[in-house]
Design an enzyme around this catalytic site. Structure first.
Site, PDB file in Angstrom:
ATOM      1  N   HIS A  12       0.817  -1.235   0.000  1.00 43.98           N
ATOM      2  CA  HIS A  12       0.000   0.000   0.000  1.00 43.98           C
ATOM      3  C   HIS A  12       0.845   1.278   0.000  1.00 43.98           C
ATOM      4  O   HIS A  12       0.365   2.336   0.432  1.00 43.98           O
ATOM      5  CB  HIS A  12      -0.960  -0.015   1.199  1.00 43.98           C
ATOM      6  CG  HIS A  12      -0.279   0.042   2.539  1.00 43.98           C
ATOM      7  ND1 HIS A  12      -0.830  -0.506   3.673  1.00 43.98           N
ATOM      8  CD2 HIS A  12       0.893   0.580   2.940  1.00 43.98           C
ATOM      9  CE1 HIS A  12      -0.015  -0.302   4.705  1.00 43.98           C
ATOM     10  NE2 HIS A  12       1.038   0.354   4.285  1.00 43.98           N
ATOM     11  N   HIS A  59      -2.376   4.434   9.779  1.00 44.07           N
ATOM     12  CA  HIS A  59      -1.020   4.839  10.167  1.00 44.07           C
ATOM     13  C   HIS A  59      -1.087   6.075  11.067  1.00 44.07           C
ATOM     14  O   HIS A  59      -0.626   7.150  10.689  1.00 44.07           O
ATOM     15  CB  HIS A  59      -0.176   5.128   8.939  1.00 44.07           C
ATOM     16  CG  HIS A  59      -0.012   3.955   8.013  1.00 44.07           C
ATOM     17  ND1 HIS A  59      -0.999   3.516   7.166  1.00 44.07           N
ATOM     18  CD2 HIS A  59       1.038   3.133   7.805  1.00 44.07           C
ATOM     19  CE1 HIS A  59      -0.559   2.469   6.477  1.00 44.07           C
ATOM     20  NE2 HIS A  59       0.667   2.215   6.837  1.00 44.07           N
ATOM     21  N   HIS A 196       9.874  -3.961   4.711  1.00 44.46           N
ATOM     22  CA  HIS A 196      10.327  -2.573   4.777  1.00 44.46           C
ATOM     23  C   HIS A 196      10.527  -2.126   6.212  1.00 44.46           C
ATOM     24  O   HIS A 196       9.884  -2.620   7.122  1.00 44.46           O
ATOM     25  CB  HIS A 196       9.421  -1.602   4.016  1.00 44.46           C
ATOM     26  CG  HIS A 196       7.993  -1.435   4.460  1.00 44.46           C
ATOM     27  ND1 HIS A 196       7.085  -2.466   4.584  1.00 44.46           N
ATOM     28  CD2 HIS A 196       7.300  -0.307   4.775  1.00 44.46           C
ATOM     29  CE1 HIS A 196       5.901  -1.977   4.938  1.00 44.46           C
ATOM     30  NE2 HIS A 196       6.003  -0.679   5.075  1.00 44.46           N
ATOM     31  N   GLU A 243       3.354  -5.506   8.905  1.00 47.41           N
ATOM     32  CA  GLU A 243       2.083  -5.263   8.198  1.00 47.41           C
ATOM     33  C   GLU A 243       1.581  -6.534   7.505  1.00 47.41           C
ATOM     34  O   GLU A 243       0.380  -6.678   7.261  1.00 47.41           O
ATOM     35  CB  GLU A 243       2.245  -4.143   7.154  1.00 47.41           C
ATOM     36  CG  GLU A 243       2.405  -2.762   7.777  1.00 47.41           C
ATOM     37  CD  GLU A 243       2.499  -1.624   6.755  1.00 47.41           C
ATOM     38  OE1 GLU A 243       2.333  -0.477   7.150  1.00 47.41           O
ATOM     39  OE2 GLU A 243       2.751  -1.887   5.548  1.00 47.41           O
TER      40      GLU A 243
HETATM   41  C1  DHB Z   1       6.171   3.633   3.084  1.00 49.19           C
HETATM   42  C2  DHB Z   1       5.578   2.380   3.193  1.00 49.19           C
HETATM   43  C3  DHB Z   1       4.489   2.176   4.031  1.00 49.19           C
HETATM   44  O1  DHB Z   1       3.883   0.977   4.229  1.00 49.19           O
HETATM   45  C4  DHB Z   1       3.966   3.227   4.722  1.00 49.19           C
HETATM   46  O2  DHB Z   1       2.868   3.006   5.453  1.00 49.19           O
HETATM   47  C5  DHB Z   1       4.560   4.492   4.635  1.00 49.19           C
HETATM   48  C6  DHB Z   1       5.670   4.682   3.810  1.00 49.19           C
HETATM   49  C7  DHB Z   1       7.327   3.855   2.185  1.00 49.19           C
HETATM   50  O3  DHB Z   1       7.831   2.930   1.577  1.00 49.19           O
HETATM   51  O4  DHB Z   1       7.746   5.008   2.025  1.00 49.19           O
HETATM   52 FE    FE Z   2       2.254   1.055   5.811  1.00 51.64          FE
END
Ligand code: DHB
Ligand code: FE
Length: 288
Positions: A12, A59, A196, A243
């Site tokens: 997302h 978030h 991530h 997540e």
């Molecule tokens: C990013 C990824 C995410 O899942 C998020 O909630 C906010 C930022 C990113 O890759 O920048």
């Molecule tokens: Fe996210």
């Protein structure tokens, strides 16, 4: 009766929404990401559900440290795209499905899962970016192809729910949908991920091998995957890799883990990088 016909799983990343809103999808950095969703948009237009049950995370947009629901079901009639600090995304408001959502809340809470009922919330990139990716671009004064039931999971503030709890919740959601009297075609989407980490010394972490193994196991051994402890997600896929537990809610709602047939893998896509993350995407279709 209502019935689940397919599940979809997708990242997302907020910058994907910005790329669409700012007309950058054909730029060399972004075009490989959007190429991976061409099939999905076609598939979605040919298999349009009556409702999408969309598992996502907020978030710290609608919720904050003031109030942290582990699981929250949207029972409202509509939801605005949130202003996350740079204005609302130019996409339509999301229409809910209060009747089905209220039925699911009743059934799932009576199956011993504690859900928070939410009648009013703005939805952030966690919900709007998956919709944009799979439904394709929609003008702000248009409307999304179908109603959506937003279902928020806390993966931001510890303690977060286990993969096993998410998977069993998916099973309860399936029973709830199966017992709704209107003959609705329902898709369930699990969103977020993949590997991530946005902060700290390991910011920028991406683990391709782990992500691919997660996709393999989600398809073929979901029951075993449900037992992966949360610390494995964080160590291997980074702090925001957690997540991915949301994907287990959607997987737990599929037929094969509830005594039926295995789903067909209609589409699988993986790409690195998009902003700070690996993008992963799957479509699983139920077989009768
Ligand atoms: C990013 C990824 C995410 O899942 C998020 O909630 C906010 C930022 C990113 O890759 O920048
Ligand atoms: Fe996210």
């Amino acid at each position: 009766m209502a019935r689940i016909t397919a599940s979809a799983f997708t990242s997302h990343v907020p910058a994907i929404g910005a790329a669409m809103d700012l007309g950058k999808t054909q730029e060399p950095y972004w075009s490989p990401v959007f190429d991976g969703y061409q099939y999905s948009r076609q598939w979605f237009s040919e298999n349009k559900p009556d409702v999408v049950f969309l598992v996502f995370n907020d978030h710290a947009t609608a919720f904050s440290l003031d109030l942290i629901p582990t699981f929250a079901i949207g029972t409202g009639a509509h939801y605005k795209p949130a202003d996350e600090g740079w204005g609302r995304r130019p996409v339509p408001a999301i229409e809910g499905h209060p009747e089905l959502a209220a039925h699911i809340a009743q059934s799932v809470i009576q199956s011993d899962f504690d859900l928070t009922i939410v009648n009013k919330m703005d939805v952030d990139h966690g919900l709007t970016v998956p919709l944009s990716l799979i439904c394709g671009p929609v003008d702000a004064d248009g409307s999304w192809p179908c109603p959506v039931i937003p279902f928020a999971v806390n993966v931001v503030q510890y303690p977060v729910p286990s993969g096993r709890r998410c998977f069993e919740l998916g099973r309860a959601i399936r029973r709830a949908i199966d017992s709704f009297e209107e003959p609705l075609n329902v898709q369930i989407w699990g969103t977020g991920g993949m590997s991530h980490q946005l902060q700290g010394p390991r910011a920028g972490l991406i683990n391709r091998e782990w992500d691919q193994a997660f996709l393999d196991q989600l398809i073929n051994e979901p029951e075993a995957l449900a037992d992966k402890p949360h610390i494995d997600y964080v160590r291997e896929a980074g702090s925001e890799g957690i997540e991915l537990v949301m994907w287990l809610v959607a997987r737990g709602a599929m037929s094969d883990v509830n005594g039926g047939k295995a789903p067909e893998v209609k589409h699988r896509f993986y790409h690195v990088p998009a902003s700070n993350t690996a993008v992963g995407h799957l479509i699983l279709e139920e077989k009768l």
